[in-house]
Design an enzyme around this catalytic site. Structure first.
Site, short mmCIF file in Angstrom:
data_model
loop_
_atom_site.label_atom_id
_atom_site.label_comp_id
_atom_site.label_asym_id
_atom_site.label_seq_id
_atom_site.Cartn_x
_atom_site.Cartn_y
_atom_site.Cartn_z
N GLU A 55 -23.50 6.03 27.24
CA GLU A 55 -23.02 5.27 26.07
C GLU A 55 -22.72 6.19 24.91
O GLU A 55 -23.18 7.32 24.89
CB GLU A 55 -24.12 4.30 25.58
CG GLU A 55 -24.60 3.38 26.63
CD GLU A 55 -25.88 2.66 26.21
OE1 GLU A 55 -26.22 2.67 25.01
OE2 GLU A 55 -26.52 2.13 27.11
N LYS A 61 -23.31 7.45 21.12
CA LYS A 61 -24.42 7.43 20.17
C LYS A 61 -23.81 7.19 18.80
O LYS A 61 -23.10 8.04 18.25
CB LYS A 61 -25.18 8.76 20.19
CG LYS A 61 -26.42 8.73 19.32
CD LYS A 61 -27.25 9.98 19.53
CE LYS A 61 -28.57 9.91 18.81
NZ LYS A 61 -28.49 9.61 17.40
N ASP A 119 -23.52 6.62 14.83
CA ASP A 119 -24.19 7.28 13.72
C ASP A 119 -24.33 6.32 12.53
O ASP A 119 -23.60 6.41 11.55
CB ASP A 119 -23.39 8.52 13.32
CG ASP A 119 -24.18 9.43 12.41
OD1 ASP A 119 -25.38 9.20 12.25
OD2 ASP A 119 -23.58 10.37 11.86
N TYR A 166 -29.16 -2.31 23.34
CA TYR A 166 -30.34 -2.44 24.20
C TYR A 166 -30.95 -3.83 24.07
O TYR A 166 -31.23 -4.28 22.95
CB TYR A 166 -31.39 -1.39 23.82
CG TYR A 166 -32.44 -1.16 24.88
CD1 TYR A 166 -32.07 -0.72 26.15
CD2 TYR A 166 -33.79 -1.36 24.63
CE1 TYR A 166 -33.03 -0.50 27.13
CE2 TYR A 166 -34.75 -1.14 25.60
CZ TYR A 166 -34.36 -0.71 26.85
OH TYR A 166 -35.30 -0.49 27.82
N LYS A 197 -26.30 15.49 21.80
CA LYS A 197 -25.57 15.54 20.52
C LYS A 197 -24.36 16.44 20.66
O LYS A 197 -24.47 17.54 21.21
CB LYS A 197 -26.49 16.08 19.42
CG LYS A 197 -27.74 15.23 19.21
CD LYS A 197 -27.51 14.19 18.15
CE LYS A 197 -27.99 14.73 16.84
NZ LYS A 197 -27.96 13.81 15.76
N CYS A 253 -19.23 31.54 -17.24
CA CYS A 253 -18.12 30.90 -16.54
C CYS A 253 -17.29 31.96 -15.83
O CYS A 253 -16.84 32.93 -16.46
CB CYS A 253 -17.25 30.12 -17.53
SG CYS A 253 -15.79 29.42 -16.73
N CYS A 282 -13.69 32.06 -17.62
CA CYS A 282 -13.42 32.47 -19.00
C CYS A 282 -14.57 33.26 -19.63
O CYS A 282 -14.47 33.68 -20.78
CB CYS A 282 -13.09 31.23 -19.85
SG CYS A 282 -14.52 30.18 -20.13
N CYS A 288 -19.27 24.68 -18.19
CA CYS A 288 -18.69 25.67 -19.09
C CYS A 288 -18.30 24.91 -20.36
O CYS A 288 -17.50 23.98 -20.30
CB CYS A 288 -17.45 26.29 -18.45
SG CYS A 288 -16.46 27.18 -19.67
N CYS A 298 -10.73 27.38 -21.45
CA CYS A 298 -11.02 27.72 -20.06
C CYS A 298 -9.89 27.19 -19.16
O CYS A 298 -9.67 25.97 -19.08
CB CYS A 298 -12.38 27.12 -19.70
SG CYS A 298 -12.90 27.44 -18.03
S1 IVH Z 1 -31.16 3.62 22.58
C1 IVH Z 1 -35.92 4.00 22.80
N1 IVH Z 1 -28.57 3.77 22.38
O1 IVH Z 1 -30.03 6.86 17.97
C2 IVH Z 1 -34.67 4.41 22.11
N2 IVH Z 1 -29.86 4.50 20.52
O2 IVH Z 1 -33.05 8.51 18.18
C3 IVH Z 1 -33.66 3.34 22.10
N3 IVH Z 1 -28.51 5.22 18.61
O3 IVH Z 1 -32.23 5.63 15.85
C4 IVH Z 1 -32.43 3.78 21.43
N4 IVH Z 1 -26.55 4.85 19.52
O4 IVH Z 1 -30.47 3.94 16.31
C5 IVH Z 1 -29.75 4.00 21.77
N5 IVH Z 1 -26.25 3.79 22.36
C6 IVH Z 1 -27.41 4.01 21.74
C7 IVH Z 1 -27.48 4.52 20.44
C8 IVH Z 1 -28.74 4.76 19.85
C9 IVH Z 1 -27.18 5.26 18.43
C10 IVH Z 1 -29.50 5.65 17.58
C11 IVH Z 1 -30.67 4.74 17.42
C12 IVH Z 1 -31.85 5.63 17.18
C13 IVH Z 1 -31.34 6.99 17.50
C14 IVH Z 1 -32.16 7.59 18.61
#
Ligand code: IVH
Length: 683
Positions: free
Chosen positions: A111, A113, A115, A237, A327, A421, A424, A439, A445
């Site tokens: 999946e 991740k 942010d 999840y 990551k 600065c 100047c 400054c 300036c």
């Molecule tokens: S599963 C038991 N799936 O990443 C852990 N987390 O350190 C269950 N996050 O703060 C997390 N995308 O908020 C999972 N597809 C994804 C995710 C995800 C982002 C974040 C989550 C958590 C951090 C994991």
């Protein structure tokens, strides 16, 4: 049909339309029809308070009442994932799973991740009941009211097909599921850019990246603010005692059919794999493609798919053994700090910049990064020649996030913030309580002088669009301009390149000429008085009516203007107490710039809207939004951004947003057409 039955039917329909519009992106009715149904539901709900439903589609607009967040304990702790940054770690993890499952076959769900920030959503009998932030993992904040305003989160789950919804809320005998679903709340790039543009215009501090913006928004005490900021959510999840399947992927697909958004629309964002090679195919694909996603991602999450196998693998103290986060690595780079230089802005603020050996970072070559201020430099104990780690914060501006102290060259020199600065030579000052150095030589300036001229000519100020930063720099170097007033002395013969650029020279002089008609309030803004943005300039211009009254106003008189506080008042006085500034203003007056409100503006002033708070919404035919804002102020009214119980009426054009309409209806606020408004103020 009986009214109560109609309420139930409308709720069902509106939930389904909401899903089709926001999650599937394929509405089957027009916004207008949607608004109509919503209006009907609101009216019926008002007539039948006994039919109250906290998950009614009418509850998505949020409220302007301040809320306190209650602390709630998580039923299952919210752990984090182990992060890895290289292929070998992924291989090692895969092998550890193989060992843990004693050779039993397994699938891995790959999946994105996301942010943002994690959220836990609780549903009981198919109804949304609570949203809790991660907090410390054991307990978090109850942000239910805020989360309700996120349109992609279903308030009532849909167990039928999206074509013929059989939503709950009816007296159905079908058992509806109870479960917890976790996911990420995000601010999509588009909303983030819009929000920062608005904040910039209002001179409010900008959010560094979408994650900070999402987090600041979700913690907002007013759910109405959240409703307007365009947050989104992806769910990753599902937990509970009676889940639809043993497969995590399958559970997410079921969640999708219930109306949850589990992946961005761009497709193949989730995949089951059975080998490390397939996992790398997924990682490599998204490492390149993620820049085309509507939201920020910072890696890939790998999860053993079977819930039974997940339980068998269990947890370490901090994180599950059945999952890992890979990551994306290109986001951080390590390179050498060569030199620190300093940039001086229009207001004199001095920003240190790290000049580094060029390094590849997220697809671009990076050789400069901001160091913010002296405290930031000191916090790293930065030395010239240090190896520094650079990241693209939310992939916008590169920044230094760490120093490899172990590899510091012998005898290297610490970075010491400049005392004078760099442009100047004037000794810098640091205002108490502020992190920045300034400054103080504003009139001598060069970057400050050029910055002020650039501000003066910009579209929102004098709109001298034939000039740009390069031309300003060019004219400044030639000694043609030293301040904003000098612009009006420029002659075609001075800038026509000995006749080779006659046409463009004439155009430039003509657009400078035309700026003499720019209204007084924009002239006040264009002067570039520190802290005086467009809004404060307008307030000052309308209050004092001409430059002489403004120039001679004392602190008390300035602060009498609603919206003008001590900081702006002091800054205005400081500006006009400077003789050089007063000379510039006199010259501008002599060149014919507008130094008072126009006759029209003066005569139009009335008190017809005194004490009224008015919201403007939609698209107008007769005047622009800005013109309506001005008319409201000219007639003693106040233009406000969001609807509350204190709003007097809404001046509505075409296509007023459904959420505003809904809110107005709910609070019983009058909606006034353009024509009615115009005839009201001309009475
Ligand atoms: S599963 C038991 N799936 O990443 C852990 N987390 O350190 C269950 N996050 O703060 C997390 N995308 O908020 C999972 N597809 C994804 C995710 C995800 C982002 C974040 C989550 C958590 C951090 C994991």
């Amino acid at each position: 049909m009986e009214e109560k039955e109609r309420i139930i039917q409308l709720r069902k329909e509106l939930h389904a339309h909401n899903y089709r519009y926001y999650v599937q992106n394929s509405p089957t009715i027009s916004d207008r029809e949607f608004d109509f149904l919503m209006k009907e539901l609101q009216q019926l709900e008002e007539r039948h308070p006994d039919m109250d439903d906290p998950n009614s589609p009418t509850r998505r607009v949020g409220s302007d009442l301040n809320q306190e967040f209650r602390q709630v304990k998580h039923r299952y702790p919210m752990l984090s994932l182990t992060n890895t940054y290289n292929e070998q770690d992924v291989r090692d993890w895969f092998e550890s799973v193989e060992r843990g499952l004693a050779g039993e076959p397994f699938e891995v769900c790959c999946e994105l991740k996301y942010d943002g920030l994690s959220i836990s959503l609780i549903y009981e009998n198919g109804q949304f009941v609570q949203a809790v932030t991660r907090g410390d993992g054991v307990q978090g904040d109850d942000v239910t009211e805020n989360v309700k305003t996120i349109r992609t989160i279903p308030l009532v789950i849909n167990q039928g097909t999206s074509q013929s919804p059989t939503l709950t809320g009816t007296a159905t005998t079908d058992k509806q599921p109870s479960f917890e679903i976790r996911g990420e709340i995000l601010m999509p790039w588009k909303s983030f850019e819009r929000l920062n543009a608005e904040r910039e215009a209002a001179e409010e501090p900008l959010f560094a990246n979408p994650r900070n913006a999402a987090s600041g928004t979700l913690k907002s005490q007013k759910s109405e603010v959240v409703a307007q900021r365009g947050l989104d959510a992806y769910l990753y999840y599902m937990l509970g005692d009676e889940l639809p399947s043993d497969g995590h992927y399958e559970n997410l697909m079921t969640a999708a059919s219930w109306g949850f958004q589990v992946v961005p629309r761009n497709g193949n964002c989730i995949k089951k794999a059975t080998s490390v090679e397939e996992i790398f195919d997924f990682i490599n694909h998204w490492d390149k493609e993620r820049k085309n996603l509507p939201v920020a991602t910072d890696g890939i999450v790998l999860k053993v798919n079977s819930m039974r196998q997940q339980r068998a693998l269990g947890f370490t103290a901090k994180s599950p053994r059945w999952a890992i986060a890979y990551k994306f690595k290109a986001e951080r780079a390590c390179t050498r700090l060569v030199e620190v230089t300093y940039q001086v802005g229009r207001t004199g603020a001095v920003t240190p910049v790290a000049n580094m050996e060029p390094v590849q970072l997220a697809g671009t070559t990076v050789k400069r990064a901001t160091l913010n201020n002296e405290d930031f430099i000191n916090s790293f104990d930065l030395h010239i020649g240090d190896y520094v780690y650079v990241e693209k914060g939310g992939e916008i501006i590169p920044k230094i996030v760490g120093v490899d102290v172990e590899n510091r060259p012998l005898m290297s020199q610490p970075v010491i913030f400049v005392r004078c600065c760099p442009e100047c030579g004037t000794p810098l000052v640091r205002i108490e309580g502020e992190a920045a150095h300034y400054c103080p030589n504003d009139s001598g300036c060069p970057p400050q002088i050029k910055g002020r001229i650039e501000h003066f000519i910009c579209r929102r100020a004098m709109n001298i669009d034939s000039l740009g930063p390069e031309t300003v720099d060019d004219y400044y170097r030639q000694g043609l301009i030293h301040n904003i007033a000098d612009l009006y002395d420029i002659r075609v013969s001075q800038i026509n390149g000995d006749g080779t650029r006659e046409k463009s020279a004439k155009k430039i002089v003509a657009s400078i000429d035309a700026s003499r008609n720019v209204p007084f309030e924009r002239v006040v803004f264009a002067l570039g008085i520190r802290f005086v943005g467009e809004t404060s300039a307008r307030l000052l211009a309308r209050h004092f009516k001409n430059i002489d009254s403004l120039m001679t106003a004392n602190a008390d008189e300035l602060q009498e203007v609603e919206g003008i506080g001590e900081v702006i008042a002091k800054s205005v006085m400081a500006y006009f107490s400077n003789e050089e500034n007063r000379n510039i203003v006199e010259r501008l007056r002599a060149y014919g710039l507008q130094m008072s409100l126009s006759e029209e503006q003066m005569s139009a002033t009335s008190n017809r809207l005194a004490g009224k708070s008015i919201v403007i919404s939609g698209v107008f035919e007769h005047h622009s939004r800005d013109e309506y804002k001005i008319m409201i102020e000219q007639n003693g009214g106040k233009n406000v951004g969001s609807i509350s119980s204190k709003t007097s009426f809404i001046l509505a054009g075409d296509n007023m947003g459904p959420s505003k309409l809904q809110k107005a209806e709910k609070l019983g606020i009058k909606i006034m057409s353009e024509e009615d408004f115009l005839s009201m103020i001309s009475e």
